[in-house]
Design an enzyme around this catalytic site. Structure first.
Site, PDB file in Angstrom:
ATOM      1  N   SER A 193       1.015  -1.351  -0.088  1.00 31.71           N
ATOM      2  CA  SER A 193       0.117   0.277   0.047  1.00 31.71           C
ATOM      3  C   SER A 193       0.461   1.098   0.256  1.00 31.71           C
ATOM      4  O   SER A 193       0.567   2.217  -0.242  1.00 31.71           O
ATOM      5  CB  SER A 193      -1.115   0.183   0.929  1.00 31.71           C
ATOM      6  OG  SER A 193      -0.253   0.250   2.729  1.00 31.71           O
ATOM      7  N   TYR A 194       1.865   1.492   0.427  1.00 31.38           N
ATOM      8  CA  TYR A 194       3.194   2.483  -0.110  1.00 31.38           C
ATOM      9  C   TYR A 194       2.740   2.797  -1.000  1.00 31.38           C
ATOM     10  O   TYR A 194       3.567   3.005  -2.072  1.00 31.38           O
ATOM     11  CB  TYR A 194       4.313   1.922   1.084  1.00 31.38           C
ATOM     12  CG  TYR A 194       4.809   1.631   2.035  1.00 31.38           C
ATOM     13  CD1 TYR A 194       3.672   1.869   3.408  1.00 31.38           C
ATOM     14  CD2 TYR A 194       5.835   1.231   2.332  1.00 31.38           C
ATOM     15  CE1 TYR A 194       3.662   1.393   4.189  1.00 31.38           C
ATOM     16  CE2 TYR A 194       6.071   0.598   3.440  1.00 31.38           C
ATOM     17  CZ  TYR A 194       4.780   1.315   4.393  1.00 31.38           C
ATOM     18  OH  TYR A 194       4.805   0.353   6.359  1.00 31.38           O
ATOM     19  N   SER A 195       2.536   4.088  -0.837  1.00 29.24           N
ATOM     20  CA  SER A 195       2.326   5.077  -2.285  1.00 29.24           C
ATOM     21  C   SER A 195       1.888   4.025  -3.737  1.00 29.24           C
ATOM     22  O   SER A 195       1.509   3.915  -4.738  1.00 29.24           O
ATOM     23  CB  SER A 195       3.283   5.132  -3.155  1.00 29.24           C
ATOM     24  OG  SER A 195       4.315   6.216  -2.134  1.00 29.24           O
TER      25      SER A 195
END
Length: 330
Positions: A52-54
């Site tokens: 889910s990071y960026s």
């Protein structure tokens, strides 16, 4: 660089883990790659990411970074957070885990993830379903070890019990929040990890920037995560947090040490912590974090710093039992 073994795995990791949450967000691709190379120069071999990071961009950038050194680094990623508006594109169901591990492997350009974290607790999915899915992924070689982040100690203990009973791959690494103003992990999570020989990498050693020297009772920068990010603003909104930050800043400056470096060193010195996760949006922030490696934290110094904040309550209200010496009397 000091290297430490993750629990009972035999895997040796650097005493600092580099978190890549800023990749593709607070740090563009060029800056992200510069920071990656700087951490490698410092001896870091452990890199933490999440699907889910960026929205996947962090994994893509990290995948490019590790392309020529994959076998030399220890890689972690996560599953749970929403990846689209679709109702099923979230959580810890077998379906979501199996889909997302493939997406992460593709973005990371690798055939396996060393430590694969469940990012949050999913109350809608039976724990044994999640654990069996992770066990299957380990059997397939797509992950080497299951790991867990943001679960309560009782949830982790329950999972370890199910894994032992059903002979499933167990959680070998825990990722809790831990810093001078957020010490809940000391009560049960860290003792659990030490008792069961599970590794621990902690996040947010700087308290979202609170412990960098930029914040105090009447001191607030114009920009920063605690100012711009609502989740962090709420997390550290208590007045006492800013009082501790001010005391800590004074303590660090009296010793002519960057508060950010000292805050990370304090976390690193806990015997139950394998490695704090450091993050940065630029090389200046990263170098301050790496400077923590040069600090020689003694037990006495750690205790002095620890007294600047309020200890979390004990896990039991029978505190008289904790301090009463053992006796043979009935």
């Amino acid at each position: 660089m000091e290297y430490r073994t993750v629990g009972k795995t035999g895997v040796k990791v650097s005493s600092l883990c580099f978190g890549t949450m800023s990749f593709g967000g607070g740090a563009d691709k060029e800056t992200s790659k510069e920071m990656f190379h700087r951490t490698r120069e410092a001896g870091i071999n452990f890199f933490d990411c999440a699907n889910s990071y960026s929205n996947g961009a962090a994994e893509e950038i990290l995948g490019e970074c590790i392309s020529d050194c994959r076998d030399e680094i220890i890689l972690s990623s996560k599953v749970y957070n929403p990846m689209s508006a679709d109702i099923n594109a979230r959580g810890l169901s077998r379906r979501q885990i199996m889909l997302e591990v493939e997406n992460s492997l593709r973005r990371l350009k690798t055939d396996r993830i060393d430590f694969y974290f469940v990012h949050q607790f999913d109350p809608t999915t039976p724990m044994d379903e999640t654990l069996r899915a992770l066990d299957d992924l380990q059997s397939q070689g797509k992950i080497l070890y299951p790991a867990v982040s943001n679960w309560a100690a009782w949830q982790i203990a329950k999972a370890l019990g199910i894994s032992a009973k059903e002979q499933l791959a167990r959680f070998e690494l825990i990722q809790p929040m831990y810093n001078l103003v957020k010490r809940q992990a000391e009560v049960e999570i860290l003792p659990l990890a030490q008792s069961e020989q599970v590794g621990v990498i902690t996040y947010s050693p700087l308290g979202g920037g609170l412990l960098t020297g930029k914040y105090g009772v009447d001191k607030m920068p114009a920009l920063g995560r605690l100012v711009e990010d609502e989740a962090y603003t709420k997390r550290y909104s208590g007045q006492s947090n800013y009082e501790v930050a001010e005391l800590f800043s004074v303590h660090a400056k009296e010793r002519r040490i960057d508060p950010a470096s000292l805050a990370i060193s304090w976390v690193m010195s806990h015997p139950g912590v394998t490695a704090p996760i450091i993050g940065a949006r630029n090389l200046e922030q990263l170098n301050a974090a790496l400077a923590s490696l040069e600090i020689k934290m003694t037990k006495e110094w750690r205790e002095e710093i620890t007294k600047l904040s309020v200890a979390p309550p004990f896990a039991t209200d029978r505190t008289e039992e904790i301090f009463r010496p053992l006796s043979s009397e009935k």
